[in-house]
Scaffold this active site. Structure first.
Site, PDB file in Angstrom:
ATOM      1  N   SER A  75       0.813  -0.991  -0.173  1.00  0.00           N
ATOM      2  CA  SER A  75       0.192  -0.089   0.000  1.00  0.00           C
ATOM      3  C   SER A  75       0.880   1.190   0.017  1.00  0.00           C
ATOM      4  O   SER A  75       1.704   1.463   1.012  1.00  0.00           O
ATOM      5  CB  SER A  75      -0.880   0.121   1.098  1.00  0.00           C
ATOM      6  N   LYS A 131      -1.300  -1.094  -4.488  1.00  0.00           N
ATOM      7  CA  LYS A 131      -2.387  -0.267  -4.011  1.00  0.00           C
ATOM      8  C   LYS A 131      -1.706   0.980  -3.981  1.00  0.00           C
ATOM      9  O   LYS A 131      -0.917   1.317  -3.280  1.00  0.00           O
ATOM     10  CB  LYS A 131      -2.969  -0.933  -2.759  1.00  0.00           C
ATOM     11  N   LYS A 188      -2.819   5.030  -2.778  1.00  0.00           N
ATOM     12  CA  LYS A 188      -3.752   5.811  -2.140  1.00  0.00           C
ATOM     13  C   LYS A 188      -4.253   6.865  -2.985  1.00  0.00           C
ATOM     14  O   LYS A 188      -3.406   7.708  -3.798  1.00  0.00           O
ATOM     15  CB  LYS A 188      -3.342   6.460  -0.627  1.00  0.00           C
ATOM     16  N   ASP A 228      -7.309   3.022  -3.208  1.00  0.00           N
ATOM     17  CA  ASP A 228      -7.867   3.142  -2.066  1.00  0.00           C
ATOM     18  C   ASP A 228      -8.123   4.746  -1.557  1.00  0.00           C
ATOM     19  O   ASP A 228      -7.049   5.397  -1.539  1.00  0.00           O
ATOM     20  CB  ASP A 228      -7.063   2.512  -0.772  1.00  0.00           C
ATOM     21  N   GLU A 235     -11.166   0.690  -3.243  1.00  0.00           N
ATOM     22  CA  GLU A 235     -11.328   0.442  -1.938  1.00  0.00           C
ATOM     23  C   GLU A 235     -12.020   1.695  -1.271  1.00  0.00           C
ATOM     24  O   GLU A 235     -11.351   2.862  -1.534  1.00  0.00           O
ATOM     25  CB  GLU A 235      -9.826   0.207  -1.175  1.00  0.00           C
ATOM     26  N   ASP A 273     -13.520  -1.537   3.121  1.00  0.00           N
ATOM     27  CA  ASP A 273     -12.774  -1.523   4.545  1.00  0.00           C
ATOM     28  C   ASP A 273     -13.317  -1.032   5.539  1.00  0.00           C
ATOM     29  O   ASP A 273     -14.251  -1.829   6.218  1.00  0.00           O
ATOM     30  CB  ASP A 273     -11.419  -0.741   4.076  1.00  0.00           C
ATOM     31  N   LYS A 307      -9.519  -6.474   8.157  1.00  0.00           N
ATOM     32  CA  LYS A 307      -8.497  -6.342   9.383  1.00  0.00           C
ATOM     33  C   LYS A 307      -8.941  -6.531  10.682  1.00  0.00           C
ATOM     34  O   LYS A 307     -10.061  -6.073  11.131  1.00  0.00           O
ATOM     35  CB  LYS A 307      -8.284  -4.626   9.256  1.00  0.00           C
ATOM     36  N   GLY A 330      -3.767  -3.796   6.101  1.00  0.00           N
ATOM     37  CA  GLY A 330      -2.815  -3.475   7.241  1.00  0.00           C
ATOM     38  C   GLY A 330      -3.086  -2.236   7.845  1.00  0.00           C
ATOM     39  O   GLY A 330      -3.656  -1.337   7.354  1.00  0.00           O
TER      40      GLY A 330
END
Ligand code: OSB
Ligand code: MG
Length: 377
Positions: free
Chosen positions: A138, A164, A166, A192, A217, A242, A266, A294
């Site tokens: 990520s 991934k 952001k 995400d 996400e 998420d 998670k 995570g």
């Protein structure tokens, strides 16, 4: 039987090698709440609370979690005759609203204790079947598209099996375009948004369909299920939830309403392993793949995530980067690593979480400590 005699809380600080930015904030240094539980026979178990310093991911923070554990979670766990860690969720849930990360830290420590006591791996105790897990990375928000694309390419070359990135308003379409061009059309790429958008931004998400992302996400609000269903109907790319999935019933709502097609589990977010397994099983029955996210955990939290990710319906690579990606030095030995093919090994032949806590190092890093026993609560 599980008779917990003492619950020890510690706050340690660990500096990240580089700042990690999501749409709602930046972290330079993690304040980490560690939990050690001890039973009457001297068995121990470790847990980690993934709550951040600020309430920008969920309403919880490390300070609210500390308060919730001291005042509500620990007393119940210490005072109740438990048949095992699987009983904790149903004891806490009726009386304590929310505080999932606080509950999880204690619950997961109790699972770890049970695995050590039975001399089996946490993975196998939870029902894990895999002995290696595909790893994704990520990448936090970067200054410009070229910097991001270059970093992403470097991580792909290291072996990571999912990239991934952001995104946030102003740092989205061009960042995705540059990364997709750098990685090539077949690379497993996803984004995400950590809740940075609303339905008014639907045009952005239809535009992202062009880039064949594995998933998007949590584009909309942290507690939303309904609007995600509206958005999912308008786009081809699967939505992965998420933040919104805090309980098995929320996963049920997502499936019933079509709010997403994938769940990021998670264990900290959902109050621990019992709820994680419930969500995993519900999703498996409905053919909804899950994967393990995570929260910039230390090696303790990471070991819990690795154990959970070994369950059969974890079908996408997890955000399970090796220790060296986050820290100069982790607090466990051996540290978590990734092989050149992008897999992390599940320590199935070691008892409990499969790594040992470096007690001297933890002692040196401790900023705050509290021991809760049957007599002190
Ligand atoms: O949304 O998955 C997230 C980190 C902090 C808060 C939220 C998230 C993340 C990550 C990091 O994506 C994943 C990791 O631990 O490497
Ligand atoms: Mg996320």
């Amino acid at each position: 039987m599980l008779e917990i005699k003492e619950i020890e809380l510690r706050e340690i600080r660990l500096r990240l090698k580089e700042p990690f930015a999501i749409s709602s904030g930046v972290v330079n240094e993690r304040r980490i709440l560690l939990v050690e539980v001890r039973d009457e026979d001297g068995n121990v178990g470790w847990g980690e609370c993934p709550a951040g310093e600020a309430p920008n991911y969920s309403p919880e923070t490390i300070d609210t979690a500390w308060h919730a554990i001291e005042n509500w979670v620990a007393p119940r766990v210490l005072e109740t005759e438990l048949t095992g860690p699987e009983a904790i969720h149903s004891i806490l849930e009726p009386e304590i609203r929310g505080h999932f990360m606080a509950k999880a830290a204690v619950e997961m420590a109790c699972w770890e204790l049970k695995a050590r006591k039975q001399e089996i791996s946490l993975s196998r105790l939870l029902g894990g079947t895999r002995d290696k897990i595909a790893t994704g990375i990520s990448i936090g928000i970067q200054s410009d598209p070229e910097v991001l694309a270059k970093k992403a390419k470097g991580y792909l070359a290291q072996g990571y099996r999912k990239i991934k990135i952001k995104i946030m308003p102003g740092k989205d379409l061009e960042f995705v375009r540059a990364t997709r061009e750098a990685l090539g059309e077949d690379a497993p790429l996803m984004v995400d948004a950590n809740n940075a958008y609303s339905l008014a931004d639907a045009a952005l998400f239809t535009a992202l369909d062009e880039f064949d992302l594995l998933m998007i996400e949590q584009p909309l609000a942290w507690d939303d299920i309904i609007r995600h269903a509206t958005l999912q109907k308008r786009i081809r790319t699967p939505i992965c939830l998420d933040e919104s999935i805090t309980h098995v019933d929320k996963a049920g709502d997502m499936i019933a309403l079509g709010s997403g097609k994938i769940v990021n589990i998670k264990p900290g977010r959902v109050a621990g392993f019992t709820a994680s397994i419930q969500i995993h099983d519900l999703c498996a029955r409905n053919k909804v793949p899950v994967w393990c996210g995570g929260m910039l955990e230390s090696g303790i939290g990471r070991s819990h995530n690795v154990a959970l990710a070994s369950l059969p319906n974890f079908l996408f690579p997890g955000d399970l980067s090796p220790s060296s990606r986050y820290w100069e030095q982790d607090i466990v030995t051996p540290e978590w690593t990734m092989d050149e093919n992008g897999f992390v090994t599940v320590p199935v032949n070691k008892p409990g979480m499969g790594v040992e806590v470096d007690r001297d190092r933890v002692e040196n890093l401790t900023e705050k400590q509290s021991i809760l026993g049957k007599e002190t609560v």
